[in-house]
Every structure is written in C-alpha cells, then in structure tokens.
Write a protein that holds these residues in place. Structure first.
Motif, PDB file in Angstrom:
ATOM      1  N   ARG A 266      -6.392  -4.134  -9.058  1.00 17.45           N
ATOM      2  CA  ARG A 266      -4.986  -4.108  -8.650  1.00 17.45           C
ATOM      3  C   ARG A 266      -4.663  -5.395  -7.889  1.00 17.45           C
ATOM      4  NH1 ARG A 266      -5.157  -0.290 -11.741  1.00 17.45           N
ATOM      5  NH2 ARG A 266      -4.265   1.756 -11.364  1.00 17.45           N
TER       6      ARG A 266
ATOM      7  N   VAL B 139      -7.932  -1.575  -1.515  1.00 13.21           N
ATOM      8  CA  VAL B 139      -7.354  -1.321  -2.831  1.00 13.21           C
ATOM      9  C   VAL B 139      -8.401  -1.663  -3.888  1.00 13.21           C
ATOM     10  CG1 VAL B 139      -5.009  -1.858  -2.056  1.00 13.21           C
ATOM     11  CG2 VAL B 139      -6.372  -3.628  -3.107  1.00 13.21           C
TER      12      VAL B 139
ATOM     13  N   TYR C  40      -0.847   1.377  -6.006  1.00 19.02           N
ATOM     14  CA  TYR C  40      -0.905  -0.047  -5.698  1.00 19.02           C
ATOM     15  C   TYR C  40      -0.366  -0.849  -6.878  1.00 19.02           C
ATOM     16  CZ  TYR C  40      -4.242   1.880  -2.392  1.00 19.02           C
ATOM     17  OH  TYR C  40      -4.833   2.633  -1.427  1.00 19.02           O
TER      18      TYR C  40
ATOM     19  N   THR D 285       0.803  -1.230   0.000  1.00 22.96           N
ATOM     20  CA  THR D 285       0.000   0.000   0.000  1.00 22.96           C
ATOM     21  C   THR D 285       0.833   1.275   0.000  1.00 22.96           C
ATOM     22  OG1 THR D 285      -0.197  -0.008   2.417  1.00 22.96           O
ATOM     23  CG2 THR D 285      -1.937  -1.128   1.168  1.00 22.96           C
TER      24      THR D 285
END
Length: 193
Positions: free
Chosen positions: A134, A130, A102, A85
């Motif tokens: 991703r 996220v 990400y 992250t």
C-alpha cells in the motif's frame, strides 16, 4: 493534480479516491468537487467509485520563517498520518473488509506538503503500520519545471522514497537519472468521459 486525475481516470466501481488539500485551500476543494461531479456524470452506471477529501496543515507558508517551518511540518505530518490511515466512511470495513483501509497509490507534485505526505507514507511502511503493498508513491514534477527540479523534486530524488519519479519535460527527464518521462499529464483537457 486535478488535471492528471481527469486525464487518466478510468471508471471502476471499486475505486476510492482520497484527495488531500491544505487548510484554507478552498480553490482546490472546489476544483475537486467539480471534477467529481464530472466523473459521476460521465459514469452514471455507478462506475465512478467513491471519494473523500482530507484537510491537512500546510507544511510551510510562502515567506514563512525557516525557524518556524519545522513545527508546521510536524503538524502537517501528524495530519498526514490521519489522512493515510483513516478508513473511508464511504467504504466501511463491515461491507468492504480491509481492502480500502489504506490507499494503494499516492500521486503528488510540487508542494512541500506533498513531500511530507510521501515521507509519512514511507515511514508508515517502514514501521509496518501499513502493508508494504500500500501507499505506493508516484511523484510528478510540475510542468513548470523544464530546466531544473523543484526543491520537492530534489527531495524525492535524493531520498528515493518515490516508487515512480516522473518528469513532464523530455529534456529534463534525460538529465535526471532515474526519472521517467511521461509527457504532459497535467495540462488542461476536456471533461472526463
């Protein structure tokens, strides 16, 4: 994994590579730096993109007691959250937007730490930390595994968290439902070019 990156690398100035190594793994760190020098030298026209290296706790040491392994796995997971992250310093959002915040794809093989990273990535998507597009997971079973899967391979297969489950031996791939035979992707090769 270094050999896989070396073999499959295609120059792209917008590409960012994040390598995750375990604490004290200086050999892997040195191989990464050597690879990145080869990539930079092979693509002097700025098509090499950028990279960084994150160090995380090892999930389980060789001969470590099974009683203490859950604690080191949790520590590895905490470090993995940070690695997955954190915004790359070489790709700041004020210049590139959130496109590089990400990772798009995670490629891993055999070690337990690789499974912890994959599990954390999966949980980050489930919890909507996220975006779902991703942290795609690609697991490549080690070339050394020709008859049976490693424990990490079994965990990836059993949980189904890998978007792509690859095997380098055709005979093993034929026995594993859902495995994709990819041939040799991690054998020693010539430098990036």
């Amino acid at each position: 994994m270094i050999e896989t990156v070396k073999r499959k690398f295609r120059g792209n100035p917008r590409q960012h590579r994040r390598y995750i190594v375990t604490t004290g793994d200086n050999a892997s760190r040195n191989m990464i730096l050597e690879l990145e020098i080869k990539i930079r030298d092979a693509h002097p026209d700025d098509r090499s993109g950028t990279f960084d290296v994150f160090e995380i706790q090892r999930a389980r040491a060789v001969h470590q007691s099974m009683w203490t392994a859950p604690f080191t796995c949790l520590l590895a997971a905490a470090h993995a959250i940070n690695a997955l992250t954190s915004e790359p310093k070489t790709r700041p959002k004020d210049r590139y937007g959130f496109e590089y915040k990400y990772p798009h794809v995670i490629i891993t093989n055999g070690p337990a730490t690789g499974f912890i990273v994959g599990l954390v990535a999966h949980l980050l998507k489930i919890l909507a930390v996220v975006p779902k597009n991703r942290l795609k997971m690609v697991y490549i079973e080690s070339w050394a595994r020709s008859r049976t899967l490693s424990l990490t391979g079994k965990l990836y297969l059993w949980t189904g968290i890998a978007n792509m489950f690859c095997v380098q031996h055709e005979s093993l791939a034929n026995r594993i439902r859902g495995a994709q035979y990819v041939g040799i992707v991690a054998a020693r090769t010539t430098p990036v070019g």
